[in-house]
Every structure is written in C-alpha cells, then in structure tokens.
Scaffold this motif. Sequence first.
Motif, mmCIF file in Angstrom:
data_model
loop_
_atom_site.group_PDB
_atom_site.id
_atom_site.type_symbol
_atom_site.label_atom_id
_atom_site.label_comp_id
_atom_site.label_asym_id
_atom_site.label_seq_id
_atom_site.Cartn_x
_atom_site.Cartn_y
_atom_site.Cartn_z
ATOM 1 N N GLY A 66 1.056 -1.380 -0.017
ATOM 2 C CA GLY A 66 -0.263 0.025 0.079
ATOM 3 C C GLY A 66 0.782 1.110 -0.145
ATOM 4 N N ALA A 67 2.074 1.302 0.765
ATOM 5 C CA ALA A 67 2.694 2.466 0.767
ATOM 6 C C ALA A 67 3.397 2.916 -0.649
ATOM 7 C CB ALA A 67 3.933 2.104 1.562
ATOM 8 N N VAL A 68 3.857 1.659 -1.379
ATOM 9 C CA VAL A 68 4.244 1.871 -2.697
ATOM 10 C C VAL A 68 3.063 2.403 -3.772
ATOM 11 C CG1 VAL A 68 5.204 0.854 -4.791
ATOM 12 C CG2 VAL A 68 6.235 0.304 -2.663
ATOM 13 N N LEU A 69 1.844 2.005 -3.634
ATOM 14 C CA LEU A 69 0.750 2.334 -4.201
ATOM 15 C C LEU A 69 0.556 3.874 -4.012
ATOM 16 C CD1 LEU A 69 -1.722 -0.757 -4.080
ATOM 17 C CD2 LEU A 69 -0.361 0.243 -6.121
ATOM 18 N N ASP A 70 0.460 4.049 -2.754
ATOM 19 C CA ASP A 70 0.194 5.481 -2.194
ATOM 20 C C ASP A 70 1.294 6.575 -2.985
ATOM 21 O OD1 ASP A 70 -1.886 4.427 -0.862
ATOM 22 O OD2 ASP A 70 -0.830 4.724 1.250
ATOM 23 N N GLN A 71 2.450 6.038 -2.775
ATOM 24 C CA GLN A 71 3.570 7.188 -3.240
ATOM 25 C C GLN A 71 3.213 7.134 -4.789
ATOM 26 O OE1 GLN A 71 7.366 5.556 -2.702
ATOM 27 N NE2 GLN A 71 8.576 7.287 -3.404
ATOM 28 N N ASN A 73 0.596 6.788 -6.399
ATOM 29 C CA ASN A 73 -0.550 7.438 -6.841
ATOM 30 C C ASN A 73 -0.507 9.018 -6.745
ATOM 31 O OD1 ASN A 73 -2.117 5.298 -7.352
ATOM 32 N ND2 ASN A 73 -3.035 5.099 -5.180
ATOM 33 N N GLU A 74 0.418 9.345 -5.477
ATOM 34 C CA GLU A 74 0.379 10.698 -5.176
ATOM 35 C C GLU A 74 1.244 11.560 -6.296
ATOM 36 O OE1 GLU A 74 2.185 13.536 -1.565
ATOM 37 O OE2 GLU A 74 2.278 11.416 -1.190
ATOM 38 N N ALA A 75 2.264 10.894 -6.945
ATOM 39 C CA ALA A 75 2.934 11.513 -7.871
ATOM 40 C C ALA A 75 2.350 10.969 -9.312
ATOM 41 C CB ALA A 75 4.621 10.766 -7.911
ATOM 42 N N THR A 94 -0.281 0.827 -14.107
ATOM 43 C CA THR A 94 0.319 1.719 -15.002
ATOM 44 C C THR A 94 -0.550 2.315 -15.878
ATOM 45 O OG1 THR A 94 2.288 0.301 -14.861
ATOM 46 C CG2 THR A 94 2.202 1.919 -16.764
ATOM 47 N N SER A 95 -1.330 1.822 -16.369
ATOM 48 C CA SER A 95 -2.325 2.541 -17.386
ATOM 49 C C SER A 95 -3.253 3.693 -16.670
ATOM 50 C CB SER A 95 -3.485 1.370 -18.009
ATOM 51 O OG SER A 95 -4.271 2.206 -18.894
ATOM 52 N N GLU A 96 -3.933 3.117 -15.347
ATOM 53 C CA GLU A 96 -4.573 4.103 -14.482
ATOM 54 C C GLU A 96 -3.784 5.237 -14.119
ATOM 55 O OE1 GLU A 96 -7.370 0.689 -12.449
ATOM 56 O OE2 GLU A 96 -5.422 1.143 -11.674
ATOM 57 N N LEU A 97 -2.508 5.190 -14.047
ATOM 58 C CA LEU A 97 -1.640 6.360 -13.461
ATOM 59 C C LEU A 97 -1.277 7.169 -14.666
ATOM 60 C CD1 LEU A 97 0.685 4.382 -11.118
ATOM 61 C CD2 LEU A 97 -0.995 6.325 -10.457
ATOM 62 N N THR A 98 -1.269 6.681 -15.807
ATOM 63 C CA THR A 98 -0.844 7.466 -17.140
ATOM 64 C C THR A 98 -2.451 8.218 -17.466
ATOM 65 O OG1 THR A 98 0.308 5.536 -18.062
ATOM 66 C CG2 THR A 98 -0.474 7.071 -19.470
ATOM 67 N N ILE A 99 -3.276 7.595 -17.242
ATOM 68 C CA ILE A 99 -4.420 8.186 -17.639
ATOM 69 C C ILE A 99 -4.593 9.530 -16.411
ATOM 70 C CG2 ILE A 99 -7.093 7.976 -17.513
ATOM 71 C CD1 ILE A 99 -6.631 5.150 -18.392
ATOM 72 N N ALA A 100 -4.347 9.295 -15.170
ATOM 73 C CA ALA A 100 -4.481 10.193 -14.244
ATOM 74 C C ALA A 100 -3.743 11.406 -14.412
ATOM 75 C CB ALA A 100 -4.031 9.776 -12.913
#
Length: 343
Positions: A66-71, A73-75, A94-100
């Motif tokens: 979760g800590a890695v995911l949170d980091q 997500n924040e960035a 990776t796709s979800e963060l690219t879209i974000a």
Amino acid sequence: MSKNKPMNKVAAAAALALSLALLPGLSACEGQVPQARRTEPQSTATTAPAPNLTPAQEARIRKSIGAVLDQANEAKDPAGLGQRVSGPQLEIRTSELTIAQATGQLDPKTTIPATIAQTVIPSDPGWPRSVFSITTTTQDQQSKRLLVLEQESAHENYKLWGVARLFQGAQLPKFPVATIGARMGEGDDQGLKATPVEAVRRYADLLQNPQGSKFAKEFAQDDFRASLGTLTQVVQQGIEANKGSQSQTFTPAQGQLRVMHSSDGGDLVVARIDSVWTRQAGEGRESSPASDAEKALFGQGKPTSTMKVTYVNVIALYIPSADSHEPIRAVGAEREPIKVEAV
C-alpha cells in the motif's frame, strides 16, 4: 476527433456507457522458513504443515504494498510500481496512472481499502506461492476487492499480482481459516466442472460470443457480462447509423491464472484475459476515442477510420466440484484499457 456530428454522438454515447459499465519494507524472504520445491511430495509427518504466513505478516505485507501504491498515486507516476506490483495488476495500475496524468485524478475504482474481511493463506511448501485477501468495502461503499499477493521465490518480496472488484452480493466459497491454511491449486486441477484453464477458456468464448457460445449453460449470469453487453449494444446503435462495424476478441493469457482450493472441493480462480475492441467508422468518417481514459492513452495520435483498443481483464471465477449442481460463476472482475491506437 471526428468532424461529423453522427460520429460525435457515437463517441458521446460510448463515453457515457463506459463511465457506467465495468466495474475494482520487509526482508526479501517474507513468510516462513524456505522449504522444498512445490513439485516435491509433501511431508508424510502427522503434524499438519504450517500456513506460509501469519495474519500479522500478511497485514505487514499489504501495508508495504500500500505504501508503494500511495507513493505512485500521489506522484501520478508508475515508475516505482515494480517494487511491489507484478502480473496483470502492474499493467493495469500503470495505465490508470498514465490516465491520471492526463485527467488530473485517479479513477475511484483504483481504491484498495487497507482493511480486510478475510484472508486465505495456503500451507503449500515451495514457490511460487499466493495469498488471496478480500478487503472490506471502500469508504464510498464501492464493492470489496479480491487481492492476489504472490511471492515468486524465497528471495523475493510478495507483490500485488491481481485485483478484481467483487460483484455486489457475490457469494465466495468457504476456505480454511488463516491459522490452519488452505491449499493452492493448479491450472489442470481435476474433479471440477472444468479444469481452471478450460473454465477460463470457456468464459472467454462466452465473452466473445455472448449470443452463440456453446458454453453458455455452464455459467451463471454475472454483472461483468451484463455491463459489457450493455456497452456493446449502445455503441452498436451509433455505429449502425453510420454503417460502421465493431468487433471484440478475448484471449486467455497463457499461464496467467492463480488458483485456491475451497473447503467444499471447488476452486477459486483469478485469471487474466486479454481483449481487443476494434471500432470502424463508416462512410469516410473518423473513429475517435470513446472515453476520457481512451483519449488519455491515445494522446496526440491522429484518428483514422479504425480505432483499436487493447484491454487487460482480470476475472475471478468459482468452479464447483464435478458432482455439484451449481454452475461456474464469475464473482468479480476488473477491466482496463492499456493501449489505444488508430489503424
């Protein structure tokens, strides 16, 4: 974007349908002392083998993930995901963060609650080994998530291999409590309605041929197929008006499934199915991305008459024992576009 009004209506309708459809620092050796390879016979001692993890260890592993995911997500940056994410979930997140990055915010479906309702910890010796954890609902009352945590070897940390959002009201099979330990299964498990590999293949056929699959009677109705069918119908109405066409292909990814035996003799299977959705505009029109997610992945691409969207689908199936009167049923799913291209 298309310069033709009818095609804009198609894109708008598809975008609306897409928004409504398709639902989701430990040491290198996490768990018990390394044992023999999984393929070797288990000990004949009368003492039952211990579970691979304690509930407390499982909780610490999820916290580290979760800590890695949170980091990330924040960035809004997937660069560090590989530390704690693998398998289909690595491509999906990776796709979800690219879209974000393009939209400015993560989709709420990416939420993974920090608390769990149940964890299924096996006692199988050797590697690779998996743990199935079922979270609670999210704070905004989204459905529970089924997490697959996997450790490839004794010298690697557990990683988040897969996530499936459970359907509302989905009934999961029973498993031994975490302090006793369950058993992992294999793709060729016998004594079931179908082996896990075959069940996934048949479900993919049902997705590709919703009206004509010969396997339809083997499966219960489920939310994933229903929402996918609704989406396809909405898009089809607009495409037909422009004399266009669409097609979808679904292909199980070889070796990309994880299996856990239930207490009643069935198997809970989490599997990856890849799909490609091809939409072709008619009468000289351009085919445009049909949602914000597709627009973000398409970027500055130049539209043509044909749009091809590649998806990763993660499906959770429960396969009853061969003597059960129950059908095979999907209990959860995740679907994410990972590539959008004009062809």
